[in-house]
Design a protein around this motif. Structure first.
Motif, PDB file in Angstrom:
ATOM      1  N   ALA A 159     -50.900  79.629   1.798  1.00  0.00           N
ATOM      2  CA  ALA A 159     -52.333  79.298   1.782  1.00  0.00           C
ATOM      3  C   ALA A 159     -53.008  79.675   3.104  1.00  0.00           C
ATOM      4  CB  ALA A 159     -52.553  77.816   1.466  1.00  0.00           C
ATOM      5  N   ASN A 160     -52.487  80.698   3.754  1.00  0.00           N
ATOM      6  CA  ASN A 160     -53.035  81.170   5.024  1.00  0.00           C
ATOM      7  C   ASN A 160     -53.187  80.030   6.034  1.00  0.00           C
ATOM      8  OD1 ASN A 160     -53.953  83.331   6.654  1.00  0.00           O
ATOM      9  ND2 ASN A 160     -56.078  82.817   6.240  1.00  0.00           N
ATOM     10  N   CYS A 161     -52.236  79.088   6.010  1.00  0.00           N
ATOM     11  CA  CYS A 161     -52.388  77.864   6.812  1.00  0.00           C
ATOM     12  C   CYS A 161     -52.276  78.102   8.314  1.00  0.00           C
ATOM     13  CB  CYS A 161     -51.406  76.795   6.354  1.00  0.00           C
ATOM     14  SG  CYS A 161     -49.665  77.221   6.571  1.00  0.00           S
ATOM     15  N   SER A 162     -51.576  79.121   8.739  1.00  0.00           N
ATOM     16  CA  SER A 162     -51.561  79.576  10.145  1.00  0.00           C
ATOM     17  C   SER A 162     -51.381  78.449  11.157  1.00  0.00           C
ATOM     18  CB  SER A 162     -52.862  80.336  10.444  1.00  0.00           C
ATOM     19  OG  SER A 162     -53.061  81.388   9.526  1.00  0.00           O
ATOM     20  N   PRO A 163     -50.267  77.689  11.089  1.00  0.00           N
ATOM     21  CA  PRO A 163     -50.109  76.548  11.993  1.00  0.00           C
ATOM     22  C   PRO A 163     -49.580  76.886  13.385  1.00  0.00           C
ATOM     23  CG  PRO A 163     -48.245  76.650  10.522  1.00  0.00           C
ATOM     24  CD  PRO A 163     -49.194  77.743  10.091  1.00  0.00           C
ATOM     25  N   MET A 164     -49.126  78.117  13.617  1.00  0.00           N
ATOM     26  CA  MET A 164     -48.565  78.447  14.924  1.00  0.00           C
ATOM     27  C   MET A 164     -49.622  78.359  16.012  1.00  0.00           C
ATOM     28  SD  MET A 164     -46.681  81.930  16.306  1.00  0.00           S
ATOM     29  CE  MET A 164     -48.164  82.943  16.154  1.00  0.00           C
ATOM     30  N   GLY A 211     -50.034  64.774  20.998  1.00  0.00           N
ATOM     31  CA  GLY A 211     -49.165  64.628  19.830  1.00  0.00           C
ATOM     32  C   GLY A 211     -49.541  65.467  18.629  1.00  0.00           C
ATOM     33  N   ARG A 212     -50.649  66.151  18.690  1.00  0.00           N
ATOM     34  CA  ARG A 212     -51.090  66.963  17.546  1.00  0.00           C
ATOM     35  C   ARG A 212     -50.242  68.223  17.390  1.00  0.00           C
ATOM     36  NH1 ARG A 212     -57.128  69.576  16.604  1.00  0.00           N
ATOM     37  NH2 ARG A 212     -56.397  71.266  15.266  1.00  0.00           N
ATOM     38  N   ILE A 213     -49.820  68.786  18.500  1.00  0.00           N
ATOM     39  CA  ILE A 213     -49.048  70.026  18.495  1.00  0.00           C
ATOM     40  C   ILE A 213     -47.629  69.715  18.939  1.00  0.00           C
ATOM     41  CG2 ILE A 213     -48.842  72.322  19.543  1.00  0.00           C
ATOM     42  CD1 ILE A 213     -51.909  72.369  19.685  1.00  0.00           C
ATOM     43  N   LYS A 214     -46.649  70.312  18.252  1.00  0.00           N
ATOM     44  CA  LYS A 214     -45.233  70.110  18.551  1.00  0.00           C
ATOM     45  C   LYS A 214     -44.577  71.455  18.808  1.00  0.00           C
ATOM     46  CE  LYS A 214     -45.177  65.644  17.618  1.00  0.00           C
ATOM     47  NZ  LYS A 214     -44.992  64.658  18.679  1.00  0.00           N
ATOM     48  N   ILE A 269     -43.710  78.512  21.484  1.00  0.00           N
ATOM     49  CA  ILE A 269     -44.124  78.676  20.091  1.00  0.00           C
ATOM     50  C   ILE A 269     -44.154  77.279  19.478  1.00  0.00           C
ATOM     51  CG2 ILE A 269     -43.633  79.792  17.881  1.00  0.00           C
ATOM     52  CD1 ILE A 269     -44.142  81.808  20.157  1.00  0.00           C
ATOM     53  N   ALA A 270     -45.308  76.870  19.031  1.00  0.00           N
ATOM     54  CA  ALA A 270     -45.510  75.507  18.559  1.00  0.00           C
ATOM     55  C   ALA A 270     -46.248  75.504  17.221  1.00  0.00           C
ATOM     56  CB  ALA A 270     -46.302  74.718  19.609  1.00  0.00           C
ATOM     57  N   ARG A 271     -46.370  74.307  16.655  1.00  0.00           N
ATOM     58  CA  ARG A 271     -47.061  74.151  15.375  1.00  0.00           C
ATOM     59  C   ARG A 271     -48.097  73.041  15.493  1.00  0.00           C
ATOM     60  NH1 ARG A 271     -42.198  71.953  15.588  1.00  0.00           N
ATOM     61  NH2 ARG A 271     -41.782  69.882  14.738  1.00  0.00           N
ATOM     62  N   ASP A 272     -49.223  73.258  14.862  1.00  0.00           N
ATOM     63  CA  ASP A 272     -50.326  72.303  14.866  1.00  0.00           C
ATOM     64  C   ASP A 272     -50.204  71.419  13.629  1.00  0.00           C
ATOM     65  OD1 ASP A 272     -52.725  70.928  14.853  1.00  0.00           O
ATOM     66  OD2 ASP A 272     -53.972  72.706  15.144  1.00  0.00           O
ATOM     67  N   LEU A 273     -50.022  70.127  13.827  1.00  0.00           N
ATOM     68  CA  LEU A 273     -49.879  69.207  12.697  1.00  0.00           C
ATOM     69  C   LEU A 273     -51.207  68.868  12.034  1.00  0.00           C
ATOM     70  CD1 LEU A 273     -47.122  66.833  14.124  1.00  0.00           C
ATOM     71  CD2 LEU A 273     -46.856  68.819  12.621  1.00  0.00           C
ATOM     72  N   GLU A 274     -52.296  69.389  12.577  1.00  0.00           N
ATOM     73  CA  GLU A 274     -53.603  69.232  11.925  1.00  0.00           C
ATOM     74  C   GLU A 274     -54.128  70.586  11.443  1.00  0.00           C
ATOM     75  OE1 GLU A 274     -56.342  66.842  14.202  1.00  0.00           O
ATOM     76  OE2 GLU A 274     -54.795  65.340  14.628  1.00  0.00           O
ATOM     77  N   PHE A 275     -53.207  71.492  11.143  1.00  0.00           N
ATOM     78  CA  PHE A 275     -53.587  72.823  10.658  1.00  0.00           C
ATOM     79  C   PHE A 275     -54.494  72.749   9.434  1.00  0.00           C
ATOM     80  CE2 PHE A 275     -49.875  71.678   8.207  1.00  0.00           C
ATOM     81  CZ  PHE A 275     -50.208  72.072   6.922  1.00  0.00           C
ATOM     82  N   TYR A 276     -54.285  71.739   8.609  1.00  0.00           N
ATOM     83  CA  TYR A 276     -55.012  71.622   7.335  1.00  0.00           C
ATOM     84  C   TYR A 276     -56.506  71.416   7.526  1.00  0.00           C
ATOM     85  CZ  TYR A 276     -54.358  66.684   8.454  1.00  0.00           C
ATOM     86  OH  TYR A 276     -54.333  65.475   9.093  1.00  0.00           O
ATOM     87  N   GLU A 277     -56.907  70.964   8.723  1.00  0.00           N
ATOM     88  CA  GLU A 277     -58.343  70.790   8.985  1.00  0.00           C
ATOM     89  C   GLU A 277     -59.073  72.129   8.994  1.00  0.00           C
ATOM     90  OE1 GLU A 277     -59.760  68.067   8.807  1.00  0.00           O
ATOM     91  OE2 GLU A 277     -58.331  66.498   9.362  1.00  0.00           O
ATOM     92  N   LEU A 278     -58.339  73.209   9.205  1.00  0.00           N
ATOM     93  CA  LEU A 278     -58.957  74.542   9.228  1.00  0.00           C
ATOM     94  C   LEU A 278     -58.889  75.253   7.882  1.00  0.00           C
ATOM     95  CD1 LEU A 278     -57.600  75.742  12.688  1.00  0.00           C
ATOM     96  CD2 LEU A 278     -59.873  74.845  12.159  1.00  0.00           C
ATOM     97  N   LEU A 279     -58.251  74.638   6.883  1.00  0.00           N
ATOM     98  CA  LEU A 279     -58.110  75.311   5.588  1.00  0.00           C
ATOM     99  C   LEU A 279     -59.439  75.640   4.915  1.00  0.00           C
ATOM    100  CD1 LEU A 279     -54.944  73.628   4.047  1.00  0.00           C
ATOM    101  CD2 LEU A 279     -55.174  75.931   4.995  1.00  0.00           C
ATOM    102  N   PRO A 280     -60.482  74.824   5.048  1.00  0.00           N
ATOM    103  CA  PRO A 280     -61.748  75.247   4.438  1.00  0.00           C
ATOM    104  C   PRO A 280     -62.216  76.621   4.917  1.00  0.00           C
ATOM    105  CG  PRO A 280     -61.849  72.930   4.990  1.00  0.00           C
ATOM    106  CD  PRO A 280     -60.564  73.463   5.591  1.00  0.00           C
ATOM    107  N   ARG A 281     -61.911  76.964   6.170  1.00  0.00           N
ATOM    108  CA  ARG A 281     -62.266  78.288   6.693  1.00  0.00           C
ATOM    109  C   ARG A 281     -61.191  79.323   6.389  1.00  0.00           C
ATOM    110  NH1 ARG A 281     -61.759  80.601  12.184  1.00  0.00           N
ATOM    111  NH2 ARG A 281     -61.181  78.558  12.969  1.00  0.00           N
TER     112      ARG A 281
END
Length: 197
Positions: free
Chosen positions: A47-52, A163-166, A87-99
């Motif tokens: 879903a083009n979630c792009s969490p990196m 804590g948002r990014i791990k 190299i990390a992941r954003d645990l709030e990546f889903y907030e950008l899914l509308p875009r």
């Protein structure tokens, strides 16, 4: 006829590239780092979630902030590398899914309030993107030294305190000293690792 990369390009990205632990003192420009990200971001994620998310640790002060998190065996190679990418992941990546995934306006709801779905999706897709980044960096002439061997807890406390990014893994970047390479370790053959059903 299908277009394929030249043997020279495939050698550069895969066959002749190695994990580097020894570096020349040639600096890595921010332009090259941005170009590597701009290539890596084009590869697929669900879903083009792009969490990196990436923090490029370059300055001496930033390297010193990273040092306490490194295992003893990884200090020298990391401190001598021109750049270390966290190299990390954003645990709030889903907030950008509308875009990022406009074809389904409800995509955010697949994750909001669902920590297991958030973590598994962020970790899987962030790891994929980290691998894409290594391929992009190699394609642009950089050598890479991806590694574990550090404390994620310490890195997260120092670089991502909210804590948002791990953090996932580290990747040293630069121009490797090829004279210090060891022989390549063996790889599994196709019939040892694959099946066609």
């Amino acid at each position: 006829m299908d277009q394929i990369l030249s043997d020279a390009a495939l050698d550069r990205i895969f066959r002749e590239s190695r994990t580097h632990r020894h570096w020349t003192d040639k600096p890595v420009s921010d332009v090259v780092l941005e170009a590597a990200y701009d290539l890596a971001k084009m590869a697929p994620t669900s879903a083009n979630c792009s969490p990196m998310r990436i923090v490029f640790v370059k300055s001496p002060d930033a390297k010193e902030r990273l040092r306490p998190a490194l295992s003893e065996d990884n200090v020298r190679q990391t401190m001598s590398a021109p750049v270390t990418a966290i190299i990390a992941r954003d645990l709030e990546f889903y907030e950008l899914l509308p875009r990022l995934y406009p074809e389904d306006p409800a995509a955010r709801s697949w994750f909001a309030g669902k920590p297991k779905a958030i973590e598994s999706t962020a970790f899987r897709n962030g790891s994929l993107q980290g691998a894409y980044f290594i391929i992009a960096a190699r394609a642009l002439g950089l050598d890479c030294g991806p590694m574990s061997g550090f404390s994620n807890t310490k890195v997260d406390a120092e670089f991502f305190p909210d804590g948002r990014i791990k953090s996932n893994f580290l990747c040293n970047l630069g121009y490797g000293d090829r004279s210090a390479l060891q022989p390549r370790s063996p790889r599994l053959a196709f019939d040892e690792a694959c099946s066609v059903l």
